[in-house]
Design a protein around this motif. Structure first.
Motif, PDB file in Angstrom:
ATOM      1  N   ILE A   9      20.241 -33.184  46.765  1.00  0.00           N
ATOM      2  CA  ILE A   9      19.977 -33.028  45.959  1.00  0.00           C
ATOM      3  C   ILE A   9      18.880 -32.614  44.747  1.00  0.00           C
ATOM      4  O   ILE A   9      18.609 -32.022  45.660  1.00  0.00           O
ATOM      5  N   LEU A  10      19.329 -32.052  43.877  1.00  0.00           N
ATOM      6  CA  LEU A  10      18.424 -31.407  42.648  1.00  0.00           C
ATOM      7  C   LEU A  10      17.963 -32.097  41.339  1.00  0.00           C
ATOM      8  O   LEU A  10      18.237 -32.787  40.797  1.00  0.00           O
ATOM      9  N   ALA A  11      16.653 -31.427  41.822  1.00  0.00           N
ATOM     10  CA  ALA A  11      16.035 -32.047  40.790  1.00  0.00           C
ATOM     11  C   ALA A  11      15.564 -30.408  39.762  1.00  0.00           C
ATOM     12  O   ALA A  11      15.659 -29.688  40.010  1.00  0.00           O
ATOM     13  N   ASP A  12      15.995 -31.638  38.497  1.00  0.00           N
ATOM     14  CA  ASP A  12      15.408 -30.731  37.063  1.00  0.00           C
ATOM     15  C   ASP A  12      14.104 -30.283  36.587  1.00  0.00           C
ATOM     16  O   ASP A  12      13.811 -31.742  36.355  1.00  0.00           O
ATOM     17  N   ASP A  13      13.778 -29.483  36.888  1.00  0.00           N
ATOM     18  CA  ASP A  13      12.383 -28.992  36.193  1.00  0.00           C
ATOM     19  C   ASP A  13      11.002 -29.202  36.612  1.00  0.00           C
ATOM     20  O   ASP A  13       9.984 -29.292  35.934  1.00  0.00           O
ATOM     21  N   SER A  42      15.055 -27.586  43.265  1.00  0.00           N
ATOM     22  CA  SER A  42      14.776 -27.577  42.396  1.00  0.00           C
ATOM     23  C   SER A  42      15.416 -26.723  41.855  1.00  0.00           C
ATOM     24  O   SER A  42      15.873 -25.421  41.477  1.00  0.00           O
ATOM     25  N   ASP A  43      15.968 -26.800  39.533  1.00  0.00           N
ATOM     26  CA  ASP A  43      16.608 -25.425  39.228  1.00  0.00           C
ATOM     27  C   ASP A  43      15.577 -24.802  38.742  1.00  0.00           C
ATOM     28  O   ASP A  43      16.161 -23.609  37.895  1.00  0.00           O
ATOM     29  N   ASN A  44      14.662 -24.814  38.176  1.00  0.00           N
ATOM     30  CA  ASN A  44      13.263 -23.572  37.972  1.00  0.00           C
ATOM     31  C   ASN A  44      12.240 -24.088  37.708  1.00  0.00           C
ATOM     32  O   ASN A  44      12.065 -25.387  38.730  1.00  0.00           O
ATOM     33  N   GLY A  45      11.273 -23.130  37.332  1.00  0.00           N
ATOM     34  CA  GLY A  45       9.990 -23.679  37.174  1.00  0.00           C
ATOM     35  C   GLY A  45       9.270 -25.207  36.714  1.00  0.00           C
ATOM     36  O   GLY A  45      10.251 -25.566  35.848  1.00  0.00           O
TER      37      GLY A  45
END
Length: 587
Positions: free
Chosen positions: A37-41, A277-280
């Motif tokens: 599972i990957l959250a975005d931002d 997550s993909d970035n800060g």
């Protein structure tokens, strides 16, 4: 071997080969399922388990407690680069990914993805959400190892309530709020494949803008004055914080739904679940005193949450203090699944299985790279070297306030050397890859990938979900740089809007010496929508419209590289049309 590869192999001890050429399962290995599972931002600080008192994320918190929690986990500064590193186990600068739109987000075709490894080993593979590593076949997720795909391939999307999505390269309509709907499809995939091993990738698109979320999540935050704010509170936009936190609580609810499905189907004990997550964070909000946010190559832009649960194999409350990153997922998951392989290209990731299972092994220090255009930052276990050559002891100074390069010149010099080699070998290069046509029955060419000429403009500055508008004269054209991979007859379909006064405009498509044209004889003039559902202003995101398909006829195309040109030879009214896509469908 290039010098950088030698440096990194010394720092990471990466093995690039094992015994088998084709992925297979070791004879005595069980076959764990994988749910990623990957959250975005979503920032490191957007979780209650990390101490944020503004928010409650009980399901993600429990996932962390039931498995391993990484203290220092790193990704890239933006979306597409992180996805490339996760998919390949390689620093994104090696993979062809240069940016986040207009083709720069595409993963080179000689890269082998984690889904391809799992598929070759007999796993069912599915992805549900934001892909962001290429749209046209053979870049599409269905061509990169995923049997099932439902979501969108761009980096931004303009509306989160019942938007248009891609289901296995066919346009469909989402049902309800996008994060809920993506979860529904992931759950259906898990249930359909419960009797076989599966790899289920769920890359959500929230809390990325537009800042839209159902009332049941937003109402809690509508009037909140956050008790914990960014380290530079004058930069924080409280309205943005409220919306982002509400979206994160919706993500948490959906994570809970997936975990409950695994429990209900008696799959939890044999399923590895990963959350990251993909970035800060995409705004200035509380993030544990770290410097930077999304887009930055400092701690705040690249350090994110990461939790891995595997009951019976990873002990609850496991805490990993060693640095790790998205490049480690591929070798780690193949290791857990018992999939032995020869990597076709050297990887930068390292299997984290020994750390996750508590095995006593030597663990040499390593270097993780963060890069943005020509800027480079290097992180080892204790220190970060920033792009200006300043050195920070992150274990003692997470806010990057005190440069210690003079006190530790050897460390600074070592990390500068690694940064320089990265600059030499992997910085972005000119990208001349055309958009690929004919590698599947249907090929979409969205406005995002096109170039406007004359007075024609985009509907918004961010290309990803934009459309072309303000086409007033016959001098205006829209072009796409394309490569036709298979000769044949192709129907050209334009997705358009046209007010009544412009009916009668002739639209022509030309490619590789072939032309076809048709006259728009029916008005289609829907209103733009999207911003009315925003909880905070959307900035560069485009509104959306419901575009209508219209056939321009067929083109007899040879194989080759050329420019697809959309023109309007006759404009009897006040203008031409608005354009969202051209589809080239092989007959």
């Amino acid at each position: 071997m290039p010098r950088l590869l030698m440096l990194l192999s010394l720092l990471t001890s990466v093995s690039t080969t094992t015994c088998l050429v084709t992925p297979t399962l070791a004879a005595d290995a069980s076959r764990p399922n994988v749910v990623m599972i990957l959250a975005d931002d979503q920032g490191w600080g957007d979780l209650s388990i990390h101490g944020n008192q503004n928010i409650a994320t009980p399901n993600i918190d429990q996932l962390a407690k039931d498995g391993a929690r990484f203290d220092w986990f790193y990704v890239c500064h933006l979306c597409a680069p992180t996805r490339a590193e996760m998919l390949t186990g390689r620093f994104y600068g090696r993979t062809g990914v240069r940016g986040v739109s207009t083709g720069q987000e595409r993963l080179n075709l000689d890269e082998k993805t984690i889904a391809q490894y799992f598929k070759e080993a007999g796993y069912a593979t599915g992805a549900f959400g934001k892909w962001h590593n290429g749209m046209q076949f053979p870049y599409h997720p269905n061509a990169r190892g995923f049997d099932e795909y439902y979501g969108f391939c761009s980096g931004h999307w303009g509306h989160y309530f019942s938007p248009e999505l891609d289901h296995n390269n066919t346009l469909v309509r989402c049902e309800g709020y996008i994060t809920d709907d993506l979860t529904n499809h992931a759950i259906e995939f898990i249930a359909a494949n419960q009797d076989k091993p599966f790899f289920c990738y769920v890359p959500y698109c929230t809390p990325h803008s537009p800042m839209q979320v159902p009332d049941q999540y937003y109402d809690k935050f509508a009037n909140m004055d956050p008790s914990m704010k960014n380290r530079d509170p004058e930069k924080e936009q409280v309205g943005m914080t409220r919306a982002a936190l509400a979206m994160c609580e919706n993500v948490d609810w959906n994570v809970g739904r997936i975990l409950k499905t695994l429990d209900d189907l008696d799959l939890a004990k044999n399923t590895i679940v990963i959350y990251f997550s993909d970035n800060g964070p995409n705004s200035w909000r509380w993030n544990g005193d770290m410097k930077g946010r999304k887009g930055s190559i400092d701690e705040g832009g690249t350090r994110v949450p990461c939790f891995i649960r595997y009951p019976g194999t990873i002990k609850p409350e496991t805490q990993i203090s060693e640095i790790a990153g998205a490049v480690d997922f591929l070798p780690t998951l193949l290791d857990f699944a018992g999939i032995e392989t020869t990597y076709p290209q050297p990887i930068d990731g390292r299997s984290l299985k020994p750390l996750l299972t508590g095995k006593e092994v030597a663990w040499p220090d390593r270097a993780l790279i963060a890069s943005r255009n020509h800027q480079i930052s290097v992180r080892n276990q204790a220190y970060r070297l920033d792009n200006d050559g300043k050195l920070y002891n992150i274990l003692e100074d997470i806010g990057q306030r005190h440069d210690v390069s003079q006190q530790h010149p050897d460390v600074a010099q070592e990390l500068k050397q690694i940064a320089q080699q990265y600059r030499t070998e992997m910085l972005p290069k000119d990208d001349h890859r055309p958009f690929t046509v004919g590698y599947s029955a249907s090929t979409p060419l969205p406005a995002r990938d096109g170039v406007a000429h004359g007075e024609i403009k985009r509907s918004a500055p961010a290309p990803n979900c934009s459309y072309f508008t303000d086409w007033k004269t016959t001098e205006g054209t829209i072009t796409w740089d394309v490569e036709v991979g298979e000769p044949g007859t192709y129907e050209a379909i334009v997705y358009y809007t046209c007010p009544t006064e412009n009916v009668g405009v002739e639209i022509q498509a030309e490619l590789l010496g072939q032309k076809t044209a048709a006259t728009i004889n029916q008005a289609h003039d829907p209103a733009a929508y999207g911003p009315e559902r925003d909880r905070f202003h959307r900035g560069a995101e485009s509104p959306v419209k419901d575009f209508k398909p219209f056939s321009l006829g067929t083109l007899e195309l040879p194989q080759g590289h050329g420019t697809l040109t959309l023109s309007a030879p006759k404009i009897p009214g006040g203008g031409a049309i608005e354009v969202r896509y051209v589809w080239l469908n092989r007959q």
